[in-house]
Design a protein around this motif. Structure first.
Motif, PDB file in Angstrom:
ATOM      1  N   HIS A 119     -21.826 -15.715  25.403  1.00 19.16           N
ATOM      2  CA  HIS A 119     -20.812 -16.546  24.778  1.00 19.16           C
ATOM      3  C   HIS A 119     -21.160 -17.996  25.027  1.00 19.16           C
ATOM      4  CE1 HIS A 119     -18.213 -13.201  23.841  1.00 19.16           C
ATOM      5  NE2 HIS A 119     -18.366 -12.758  25.078  1.00 19.16           N
ATOM      6  N   GLU A 120     -21.293 -18.744  23.934  1.00 12.05           N
ATOM      7  CA  GLU A 120     -21.546 -20.164  24.072  1.00 12.05           C
ATOM      8  C   GLU A 120     -20.211 -20.887  24.208  1.00 12.05           C
ATOM      9  OE1 GLU A 120     -24.128 -21.996  21.284  1.00 12.05           O
ATOM     10  OE2 GLU A 120     -25.269 -20.167  21.025  1.00 12.05           O
ATOM     11  N   ARG A 121     -20.148 -21.734  25.197  1.00 13.96           N
ATOM     12  CA  ARG A 121     -18.922 -22.497  25.409  1.00 13.96           C
ATOM     13  C   ARG A 121     -19.044 -23.810  24.648  1.00 13.96           C
ATOM     14  NH1 ARG A 121     -16.351 -24.430  31.132  1.00 13.96           N
ATOM     15  NH2 ARG A 121     -14.582 -25.484  30.207  1.00 13.96           N
ATOM     16  N   THR A 122     -18.152 -24.015  23.700  1.00 14.49           N
ATOM     17  CA  THR A 122     -18.167 -25.254  22.934  1.00 14.49           C
ATOM     18  C   THR A 122     -17.314 -26.288  23.639  1.00 14.49           C
ATOM     19  OG1 THR A 122     -16.304 -24.544  21.582  1.00 14.49           O
ATOM     20  CG2 THR A 122     -18.518 -24.043  20.755  1.00 14.49           C
TER      21      THR A 122
END
Length: 77
Positions: free
Chosen positions: A2-5
């Motif tokens: 999961h990429e954290r924006t």
């Protein structure tokens, strides 16, 4: 995985504090210089005309806004 924006700056704690201070400062400046602010309103209206033309008129040419979204409709109807 999961990429954290990263949240926009105005949603951070510092951004909210900065916006709050700016609103309070704008209130006090406008309160003390009310006559000057009202004197600038006609010029702001004149400035708004070309800006609205630029952002509203030219933004409507994408996607067939003049023909109602129908690609086979002639222009001008």
């Amino acid at each position: 995985m999961h990429e954290r924006t990263q949240a926009p700056w105005w949603r951070s704690k510092g951004g909210i504090a900065l916006i709050g201070f700016a609103l309070v400062a704008a209130f006090y400046v406008l309160r003390e210089h009310y006559a000057h602010a009202l004197g600038a309103l006609p010029y702001l209206l004149l400035l708004a005309c070309p800006l609205m033309h630029l952002f509203m008129h030219h933004g409507g040419h994408h996607g067939g806004a003049a023909s109602g979204g129908r690609p086979d409709a002639p222009e001008g109807r």
